[in-house]
Design a protein around this motif. Sequence first.
Motif, mmCIF file in Angstrom:
data_model
loop_
_atom_site.group_PDB
_atom_site.id
_atom_site.type_symbol
_atom_site.label_atom_id
_atom_site.label_comp_id
_atom_site.label_asym_id
_atom_site.label_seq_id
_atom_site.Cartn_x
_atom_site.Cartn_y
_atom_site.Cartn_z
ATOM 1 N N ALA A 1 1.010 -1.024 -0.141
ATOM 2 C CA ALA A 1 0.338 0.096 -0.143
ATOM 3 C C ALA A 1 1.380 0.976 0.212
ATOM 4 C CB ALA A 1 -0.798 0.709 1.645
ATOM 5 N N VAL A 2 0.024 2.679 0.070
ATOM 6 C CA VAL A 2 1.234 3.018 -0.437
ATOM 7 C C VAL A 2 0.791 4.420 0.237
ATOM 8 C CG1 VAL A 2 1.244 5.726 -2.031
ATOM 9 C CG2 VAL A 2 0.840 2.937 -3.512
ATOM 10 N N SER A 3 1.273 5.273 1.385
ATOM 11 C CA SER A 3 0.897 6.252 1.708
ATOM 12 C C SER A 3 0.252 7.268 1.884
ATOM 13 C CB SER A 3 2.007 7.418 3.587
ATOM 14 O OG SER A 3 2.538 7.496 2.268
ATOM 15 N N ASN A 4 -1.279 7.664 2.403
ATOM 16 C CA ASN A 4 -1.595 8.529 2.107
ATOM 17 C C ASN A 4 -2.535 8.432 0.605
ATOM 18 O OD1 ASN A 4 -0.737 10.249 3.973
ATOM 19 N ND2 ASN A 4 0.396 11.233 2.606
ATOM 20 N N CYS A 5 -2.522 6.796 0.273
ATOM 21 C CA CYS A 5 -3.864 6.127 -0.732
ATOM 22 C C CYS A 5 -3.811 4.864 -0.250
ATOM 23 C CB CYS A 5 -2.858 6.330 -1.856
ATOM 24 S SG CYS A 5 -4.267 6.007 -3.403
ATOM 25 N N SER A 6 -4.171 4.521 0.885
ATOM 26 C CA SER A 6 -4.785 3.530 0.883
ATOM 27 C C SER A 6 -5.424 2.283 -0.379
ATOM 28 C CB SER A 6 -5.967 3.038 2.405
ATOM 29 O OG SER A 6 -7.146 3.749 1.601
ATOM 30 N N SER A 7 -5.688 2.901 -0.964
ATOM 31 C CA SER A 7 -6.267 2.049 -2.508
ATOM 32 C C SER A 7 -5.270 1.938 -3.544
ATOM 33 C CB SER A 7 -7.508 3.014 -3.129
ATOM 34 O OG SER A 7 -8.340 3.327 -1.933
ATOM 35 N N CYS A 8 -4.272 2.472 -3.615
ATOM 36 C CA CYS A 8 -3.246 2.268 -4.666
ATOM 37 C C CYS A 8 -2.292 1.409 -3.442
ATOM 38 C CB CYS A 8 -2.197 4.209 -4.382
ATOM 39 S SG CYS A 8 -3.015 5.001 -4.624
ATOM 40 N N LEU A 9 -1.698 0.781 -4.580
ATOM 41 C CA LEU A 9 -0.575 -0.385 -4.876
ATOM 42 C C LEU A 9 0.711 -0.132 -5.477
ATOM 43 C CD1 LEU A 9 -2.506 -3.614 -5.360
ATOM 44 C CD2 LEU A 9 -2.022 -2.323 -3.105
ATOM 45 N N THR A 10 2.074 -0.088 -5.065
ATOM 46 C CA THR A 10 3.199 -0.839 -5.600
ATOM 47 C C THR A 10 4.055 -1.249 -4.716
ATOM 48 O OG1 THR A 10 4.925 1.502 -5.548
ATOM 49 C CG2 THR A 10 4.354 1.501 -3.635
ATOM 50 N N ASP A 11 5.252 -1.873 -5.968
ATOM 51 C CA ASP A 11 5.987 -2.341 -5.425
ATOM 52 C C ASP A 11 7.906 -1.981 -5.599
ATOM 53 O OD1 ASP A 11 6.302 -2.729 -8.263
ATOM 54 O OD2 ASP A 11 5.847 -5.282 -8.184
ATOM 55 N N GLY A 12 8.778 -2.023 -6.192
ATOM 56 C CA GLY A 12 9.982 -2.176 -7.034
ATOM 57 C C GLY A 12 10.285 -1.069 -7.809
ATOM 58 N N ASP A 13 8.946 -1.499 -9.205
ATOM 59 C CA ASP A 13 9.131 -1.050 -10.055
ATOM 60 C C ASP A 13 7.773 -0.614 -10.553
ATOM 61 O OD1 ASP A 13 7.951 -3.816 -10.738
ATOM 62 O OD2 ASP A 13 10.057 -4.118 -11.963
ATOM 63 N N SER A 14 7.173 -0.871 -9.669
ATOM 64 C CA SER A 14 5.331 0.089 -10.923
ATOM 65 C C SER A 14 4.637 0.193 -9.696
ATOM 66 C CB SER A 14 5.017 -1.655 -10.947
ATOM 67 O OG SER A 14 4.720 -2.248 -10.262
ATOM 68 N N PHE A 15 3.521 0.918 -10.433
ATOM 69 C CA PHE A 15 2.192 1.502 -9.147
ATOM 70 C C PHE A 15 0.648 1.352 -9.954
ATOM 71 C CE2 PHE A 15 -0.652 5.371 -9.076
ATOM 72 C CZ PHE A 15 -0.077 5.517 -7.689
ATOM 73 N N ASN A 52 10.026 -0.630 -16.605
ATOM 74 C CA ASN A 52 11.362 0.058 -17.136
ATOM 75 C C ASN A 52 12.656 -0.365 -15.475
ATOM 76 O OD1 ASN A 52 10.645 -0.128 -19.771
ATOM 77 N ND2 ASN A 52 8.936 1.033 -18.919
ATOM 78 N N GLY A 53 12.007 0.181 -14.565
ATOM 79 C CA GLY A 53 12.743 0.512 -13.649
ATOM 80 C C GLY A 53 12.953 2.117 -13.778
ATOM 81 N N SER A 54 14.247 2.838 -14.211
ATOM 82 C CA SER A 54 14.065 3.931 -14.222
ATOM 83 C C SER A 54 14.802 4.816 -15.388
ATOM 84 C CB SER A 54 16.060 3.655 -13.583
ATOM 85 O OG SER A 54 16.692 3.328 -13.753
ATOM 86 N N THR A 55 13.960 3.916 -16.629
ATOM 87 C CA THR A 55 13.929 4.454 -17.625
ATOM 88 C C THR A 55 13.573 5.378 -18.087
ATOM 89 O OG1 THR A 55 12.913 2.937 -18.636
ATOM 90 C CG2 THR A 55 15.547 1.883 -18.960
ATOM 91 N N PRO A 56 13.170 6.342 -18.749
ATOM 92 C CA PRO A 56 12.144 6.991 -19.316
ATOM 93 C C PRO A 56 10.786 7.004 -19.471
ATOM 94 C CG PRO A 56 13.704 7.531 -20.839
ATOM 95 C CD PRO A 56 14.932 6.115 -19.962
ATOM 96 N N TYR A 57 10.946 5.221 -19.027
ATOM 97 C CA TYR A 57 9.577 4.974 -20.124
ATOM 98 C C TYR A 57 7.988 4.847 -18.900
ATOM 99 C CZ TYR A 57 12.201 2.953 -23.953
ATOM 100 O OH TYR A 57 12.985 2.896 -24.624
ATOM 101 N N LEU A 58 7.192 5.000 -19.115
ATOM 102 C CA LEU A 58 6.330 5.033 -18.706
ATOM 103 C C LEU A 58 5.485 4.038 -17.863
ATOM 104 C CD1 LEU A 58 4.962 8.741 -19.952
ATOM 105 C CD2 LEU A 58 6.323 8.689 -17.688
ATOM 106 N N GLY A 59 5.123 3.380 -19.029
ATOM 107 C CA GLY A 59 4.382 2.472 -17.946
ATOM 108 C C GLY A 59 3.867 1.374 -19.173
ATOM 109 N N LYS A 60 3.334 -0.088 -18.895
ATOM 110 C CA LYS A 60 2.998 -0.561 -19.666
ATOM 111 C C LYS A 60 1.663 -0.835 -21.146
ATOM 112 C CE LYS A 60 3.655 -5.124 -18.956
ATOM 113 N NZ LYS A 60 3.693 -6.776 -18.358
ATOM 114 N N ILE A 61 2.307 -0.075 -21.812
ATOM 115 C CA ILE A 61 0.624 0.356 -22.589
ATOM 116 C C ILE A 61 -0.392 -0.991 -22.846
ATOM 117 C CG2 ILE A 61 1.960 -0.598 -25.024
ATOM 118 C CD1 ILE A 61 0.705 2.585 -24.772
ATOM 119 N N SER A 62 0.010 -2.187 -22.539
ATOM 120 C CA SER A 62 -1.177 -3.068 -22.768
ATOM 121 C C SER A 62 -2.016 -2.774 -21.257
ATOM 122 C CB SER A 62 -0.413 -4.581 -22.376
ATOM 123 O OG SER A 62 0.218 -4.402 -21.153
ATOM 124 N N VAL A 63 -1.279 -2.133 -20.438
ATOM 125 C CA VAL A 63 -2.025 -2.441 -18.910
ATOM 126 C C VAL A 63 -2.717 -1.102 -19.519
ATOM 127 C CG1 VAL A 63 -1.559 -1.384 -16.162
ATOM 128 C CG2 VAL A 63 -0.266 -3.722 -17.114
#
Length: 107
Positions: A1-15, A52-63
């Motif tokens: 869970a993300v602080s200040n957003c209990s409905s948000c999820l994150t891990d090491g490389d995604s949100f 993508n980790g730290s590259t300037p890519y923003l997200g998985k287009i399929s998602v």
Amino acid sequence: AVSNCSSCLTDGDSFEPPNAVKGDVARMVMYMAVRYEGGDGFADLEANNQVNGSTPYLGKISVLLQWHAQDPPSSAEQRRNDIIDSQYQGNRNPFIDHPEWAQSVFG
């Protein structure tokens, strides 16, 4: 869970935002991918289909396309687009005005 957003999820490389705004987030990311192409003082931001980790890519287009379809533009999102255009940026997010363009551009 993300602080200040209990409905948000994150891990090491995604949100993951809450279901109610997944389409909003997807359209924002798609807008940034077509708007910021580098050479204008901004990074060349792109969406692809990898984590993508730290590259300037923003997200998985399929998602992003899945989120866009699952949560179509609401009247609140359309009003926000109007305000951003008229009071701040002087331009619009085309994926709010024309949701069908997402598949044409990224599909």
